[in-house]
Design an enzyme around this catalytic site. Structure first.
Site, mmCIF file in Angstrom:
data_model
loop_
_atom_site.group_PDB
_atom_site.id
_atom_site.type_symbol
_atom_site.label_atom_id
_atom_site.label_comp_id
_atom_site.label_asym_id
_atom_site.label_seq_id
_atom_site.Cartn_x
_atom_site.Cartn_y
_atom_site.Cartn_z
ATOM 1 N N ARG A 187 1.249 -2.941 -9.437
ATOM 2 C CA ARG A 187 1.045 -2.993 -8.019
ATOM 3 C C ARG A 187 1.319 -1.290 -7.521
ATOM 4 N NH1 ARG A 187 0.335 -6.341 -3.703
ATOM 5 N NH2 ARG A 187 1.794 -5.758 -1.727
ATOM 6 N N HIS A 240 5.270 -5.614 -11.051
ATOM 7 C CA HIS A 240 5.127 -4.959 -9.559
ATOM 8 C C HIS A 240 5.100 -3.434 -9.888
ATOM 9 C CE1 HIS A 240 5.810 -5.895 -5.485
ATOM 10 N NE2 HIS A 240 6.073 -4.778 -5.347
ATOM 11 N N TYR A 294 5.457 2.485 0.962
ATOM 12 C CA TYR A 294 4.072 2.916 0.317
ATOM 13 C C TYR A 294 3.482 4.248 1.051
ATOM 14 C CZ TYR A 294 3.414 -1.178 -2.597
ATOM 15 O OH TYR A 294 3.741 -2.079 -3.673
ATOM 16 N N HIS A 306 -0.182 -6.221 3.058
ATOM 17 C CA HIS A 306 0.935 -6.077 3.926
ATOM 18 C C HIS A 306 1.386 -5.439 5.064
ATOM 19 C CE1 HIS A 306 2.009 -1.792 3.023
ATOM 20 N NE2 HIS A 306 1.544 -2.094 1.730
#
Length: 280
Positions: free
Chosen positions: A232, A229, A264, A255
């Site tokens: 990511r 992750h 984010y 998402h």
């Protein structure tokens, strides 16, 4: 409707709306609350929920975990109200104070160190690193990826079944193409999965296996923590530093939830500020 029937009905109605693992975690939270309070669904109130959350905190659960459990309760009780099982939602207005952690991603220097480390290992591991970084896909999506999902001419990958069963298309770089082809050229089988299990050659690679490599080998040898992750997050941060708008990055990540959007957005702003500080 008794507790068991209500829980079973929720699971049945949400099996096509949410990821099965999410449904399982939501219901686990409900069952744990019922067990802790000794109450039935229709007699639970805010006090019972707050006492359970306090109990979890005293047991050492992290705020993020407690918040996730509360989110599961809210989804379940909202469903109960919509179905007429409850007249009021006992979880409304309850929140967890979260300390916002600094978004973590790899610098270009640390990414290079990871690549150099994995260069000394098998081709499959090198390809995994590049796919995760170049596409920003989740480890579960990498595990499910099939050869037929790769479109070499366009350098795109069709993700057939992402989180909450939503598919999307992601791009990959020329460097990723080189390593992915180098690995696949060594394969003499007709197994459809791009990455296969070291233990069961006809099955997709296990999520746990990949995570264990990151945790027990890469992180230890590099001297800093890195997970699938992390790549990511690194994918998103590096695109932000190159000027890609946040909404485009979110589309590639696949998402839509408010919680992910907030995280984010913070990562995006942090990455852009780091770039600014570097040149000032």
């Amino acid at each position: 409707m008794d507790c068991e029937t209500c829980i079973n009905q929720f699971e049945l109605d949400y099996q096509f709306c949410l990821d099965p693992k999410s449904v399982e975690l939501y219901l686990l939270s409900v069952k744990q609350l019922i067990e802790h309070s000794g109450k039935s669904i229709d007699t639970l109130n805010k006090k019972h929920i707050r006492l359970w959350l306090y109990y979890l905190s005293e047991k050492g659960y992290k705020p993020q975990t407690i918040s996730s459990k509360l989110g599961g309760l809210k989804t379940f009780f909202t469903y109960c109200c919509e179905e007429g099982i409850l007249s009021t939602n006992p979880a409304v207005g309850i929140s967890i104070k979260m300390e916002e952690s600094k978004p973590f991603y790899l610098s270009l220097t640390d990414l290079t160190k990871l690549r150099q480390l994995v260069n000394k290992r098998i081709l499959a591991e090198r390809a995994i690193i590049e796919v995760l970084y170049a596409t920003g896909m989740r480890i579960s999506e990498l595990s499910n990826m099939r050869r037929e999902d790769i479109y070499w001419n366009e350098r795109t990958i069709q993700i057939q079944k992402g989180k909450r069963k939503k598919g999307r298309i992601v791009l990959f770089t020329k460097e990723c193409e080189v390593h992915l082809k180098a690995y696949l050229d060594t394969r003499m089988d007709d197994v459809p999965y791009v990455f296969v299990s070291p233990k069961y050659a006809d099955r997709p690679i296990q999520i746990y296996y990949v995570g264990k490599r990151f945790r027990e080998i890469y992180s230890k040898q590099l001297g800093f923590r890195v997970t699938p992750h992390t790549l990511r997050h690194t994918f998103a941060a590096h695109l932000a530093q190159k000027g890609m708008p946040l909404e485009y990055i979110q589309t590639l990540l696949g998402h839509e939830s408010p919680q992910q959007t907030r995280y984010y957005a913070r990562l995006y702003n942090h990455a852009r500020k780091e770039l600014y500080d570097e040149f000032m």
